[in-house]
Write a protein that holds these residues in place. Structure first.
Motif, PDB file in Angstrom:
ATOM      1  N   UNK A  40      61.235   7.888  46.035  1.00 38.59           N
ATOM      2  CA  UNK A  40      60.452   7.724  47.247  1.00 38.59           C
ATOM      3  C   UNK A  40      60.061   6.290  47.550  1.00 38.59           C
ATOM      4  N   UNK A  41      60.711   5.324  46.907  1.00 40.47           N
ATOM      5  CA  UNK A  41      60.401   3.919  47.151  1.00 40.47           C
ATOM      6  C   UNK A  41      61.037   3.459  48.464  1.00 40.47           C
ATOM      7  N   UNK A  42      60.400   2.522  49.175  1.00 39.43           N
ATOM      8  CA  UNK A  42      61.075   1.910  50.326  1.00 39.43           C
ATOM      9  C   UNK A  42      62.174   0.985  49.807  1.00 39.43           C
ATOM     10  N   UNK A  43      63.445   1.302  50.092  1.00 42.71           N
ATOM     11  CA  UNK A  43      64.545   0.582  49.451  1.00 42.71           C
ATOM     12  C   UNK A  43      65.728   0.482  50.407  1.00 42.71           C
ATOM     13  N   UNK A  44      66.427  -0.656  50.350  1.00 37.13           N
ATOM     14  CA  UNK A  44      67.680  -0.842  51.084  1.00 37.13           C
ATOM     15  C   UNK A  44      68.717  -1.389  50.114  1.00 37.13           C
ATOM     16  N   UNK A  45      70.004  -1.257  50.494  1.00 31.50           N
ATOM     17  CA  UNK A  45      71.102  -1.741  49.657  1.00 31.50           C
ATOM     18  C   UNK A  45      72.003  -2.646  50.482  1.00 31.50           C
ATOM     19  N   UNK A  46      72.485  -3.731  49.866  1.00 28.87           N
ATOM     20  CA  UNK A  46      73.344  -4.662  50.590  1.00 28.87           C
ATOM     21  C   UNK A  46      74.036  -5.619  49.639  1.00 28.87           C
ATOM     22  N   UNK A  47      74.365  -6.790  50.164  1.00 23.41           N
ATOM     23  CA  UNK A  47      75.106  -7.771  49.376  1.00 23.41           C
ATOM     24  C   UNK A  47      76.597  -7.531  49.474  1.00 23.41           C
ATOM     25  N   UNK A  48      77.261  -7.542  48.340  1.00 28.77           N
ATOM     26  CA  UNK A  48      78.721  -7.418  48.272  1.00 28.77           C
ATOM     27  C   UNK A  48      79.131  -5.943  48.377  1.00 28.77           C
ATOM     28  N   UNK A  49      78.626  -5.263  49.394  1.00 32.66           N
ATOM     29  CA  UNK A  49      78.899  -3.852  49.624  1.00 32.66           C
ATOM     30  C   UNK A  49      79.729  -3.762  50.898  1.00 32.66           C
ATOM     31  N   UNK A  50      80.940  -3.239  50.789  1.00 37.40           N
ATOM     32  CA  UNK A  50      81.860  -3.222  51.920  1.00 37.40           C
ATOM     33  C   UNK A  50      81.238  -2.541  53.126  1.00 37.40           C
TER      34      UNK A  50
END
Length: 465
Positions: free
Chosen positions: A136-146
């Motif tokens: 339930x954390x506020x989280x995003x994913x990115x970087x070297x992600x196609x």
């Protein structure tokens, strides 16, 4: 960084999101933006469409020296070498050279969790993200992600947001001039790779080390203790440092014998290397005080990431595995070791001039048949395979060299028997036959799903039985 009114040249639009995000961000910040890429407009059409309506000038199919003399800031795509002659022209005319991920880090108000390594960084990054999301954390994913435009994530990030970023060595190069590192740094391993770009393993490792080099004492770093390179880096890290070790059975703080046992081995992911990834991800989650029951539940349900030992289908008792992101001999060897079944291997492609090490020996020992895709890497691998087969007293496993991907897949299907695994794990880059490794994986998936559909009516009674 103030971009308003600045002449910004984005070098390398690409198809994976980084160049798109850089161009969009610069335009939205009020810069005067040009984009240059050697690929022609028809190849880059999806990226151009993604930027429709923005005041951006495109110079495609070539790089022009005049654009690099014009620019005040050049944002280079991670695939562009640091020593590009065009970048040298820009520097000589006073331009500042930047990279998308460094610009993101400078502007990001959230707590960053960076993951790097030669192998396993995407799986580890994704699992950390999934655990935090489940908690339930506020989280995003990115970087070297196609396909992710990392700079475009900024409007949704607040100080309490956890920002999980996969970081390549090329992206990390941009951190050095700003002396920035993420608040949490994770290093999965280091093996020979990109030695067509870097002069040595030491230079490659130095780029990776930017992930922890500029951390503060209160920051956190987690290293794979079982890899000699990352173990050494763990001794150098300035922040709070933990090691994760399958050999020791858990994680421990640097300089301590206190062991946090590895209790999350119940994973559907194949291979020892994936257990290493799970150990690293769960160590980070525990240090971020995520409850063990949430971690365990997420690990049990985590099926991995597309294109990385991805099981596409099981047809007529044959499993079809897509490991297209295997672009090094080390990755090819690890893929073989994840299976006990007889293997029909599809390998080959273009070389990064990396050592083959014991990959040919493992192929000969473990594979019932090998189909090779044309390329400079295949020219290195083929004689090594034949010499190894002779040394082991086994028949030559190579059943053909193919310049058409689908013909190689046809041959693999014809050779496969119930109980076999057809494994796409090339061990080399995709360039020449494909735009990139993801196109190679997508074509494998499309072929297998078409085969599944073709045989579906016949398969259903067998599956029910």
């Amino acid at each position: 960084m103030e971009l308003r009114g600045k002449r910004v040249l984005v070098m390398g639009l690409g198809l994976q999101g980084s160049g798109i995000a850089a161009a969009r961000y610069a335009a939205e910040q009020g810069a005067i933006v040009r984009v240059t890429d050697k690929k022609p407009a028809d190849v880059l059409a999806p990226s151009i469409r993604a930027l429709a309506g923005l005041p951006i000038e495109f110079i495609l199919g070539e790089h022009r020296e005049e654009d690099f003399r014009w620019a005040e800031i050049v944002i280079r795509n991670p695939g562009i070498p640091r020593n590009s002659p065009y970048l040298q022209i820009a520097r000589a005319h006073g331009a500042q050279i930047e990279m998308e991920l460094a610009l993101f880090m400078l502007a990001c108000p959230g707590r960053t969790i960076g993951v790097t390594g030669t192998r396993g960084k995407t799986t580890t990054t994704t699992l950390i993200y999934e655990i935090l999301r489940a908690a339930g954390k506020p989280v995003v994913i990115g970087g070297n992600v196609a396909g992710v435009e990392t700079l475009s994530l900024l409007p949704q990030i607040r100080p309490e947001t956890l920002v999980v970023l996969e970081m390549s060595s090329w992206q990390l190069e941009g951190f050095e001039q700003h002396h920035i590192s993420p608040a949490v740094a994770v290093m999965t391993n280091l093996y020979p790779d990109h030695l067509d770009t870097y002069a040595s393993m030491e230079e490659y490792g130095a780029a990776k080390a930017n992930i922890f080099r500029y951390q503060r004492p209160e920051d956190l770093a987690v290293f794979n203790y079982d890899n000699p390179w990352t173990r050494r880096f763990g001794e150098e890290a300035p922040g709070r440092t933990w090691f994760a070790s399958l050999e020791r059975g858990g994680s421990f703080p640097r300089g301590s014998n206190e062991l946090l046992p590895f209790i999350f081995r119940d994973t559907p992911l194949p291979g020892r290397h994936n257990l290493e990834n799970v150990l690293l991800a769960t160590t980070v989650a525990r240090l971020l005080e995520i409850p063990d029951e949430i971690i365990a539940s997420t690990v049990r349900q985590f099926r991995g990431v597309e294109h990385r030992l991805q099981e596409v289908a099981s047809i007529d008792g044959v499993r079809y595995i897509n490991d297209t992101t295997s672009t090094t001999p080390v990755a090819g060897r690890m893929a073989l070791m994840a299976f006990n079944e007889p293997l029909i291997l599809i390998a080959g492609g273009n070389s990064k001039h990396l050592p083959l090490e014991d990959w040919p020996a493992q192929i000969v020992a473990r594979c019932r048949a090998v189909l090779l895709l044309q390329g400079s890497g295949t020219e290195e691998l083929l004689p090594a395979l034949r010499a190894e087969a002779a040394r082991q007293g086994r028949p030559d496993p190579v059943q053909g060299i193919f310049n058409r991907f689908e013909e190689a897949l046809d041959a693999a299907v014809a050779l496969a028997r119930p109980g076999d695994v057809v494994l796409l794990s090339p061990g080399f880059t995709s360039f020449g036959m494909f735009q990139n490794e993801f196109e190679r994986g997508r074509r494998f998936i499309a072929y297998v799903r078409a085969l599944q559909e073709h045989k579906g009516q016949r398969l259903e009674p067998e599956q029910d039985h």
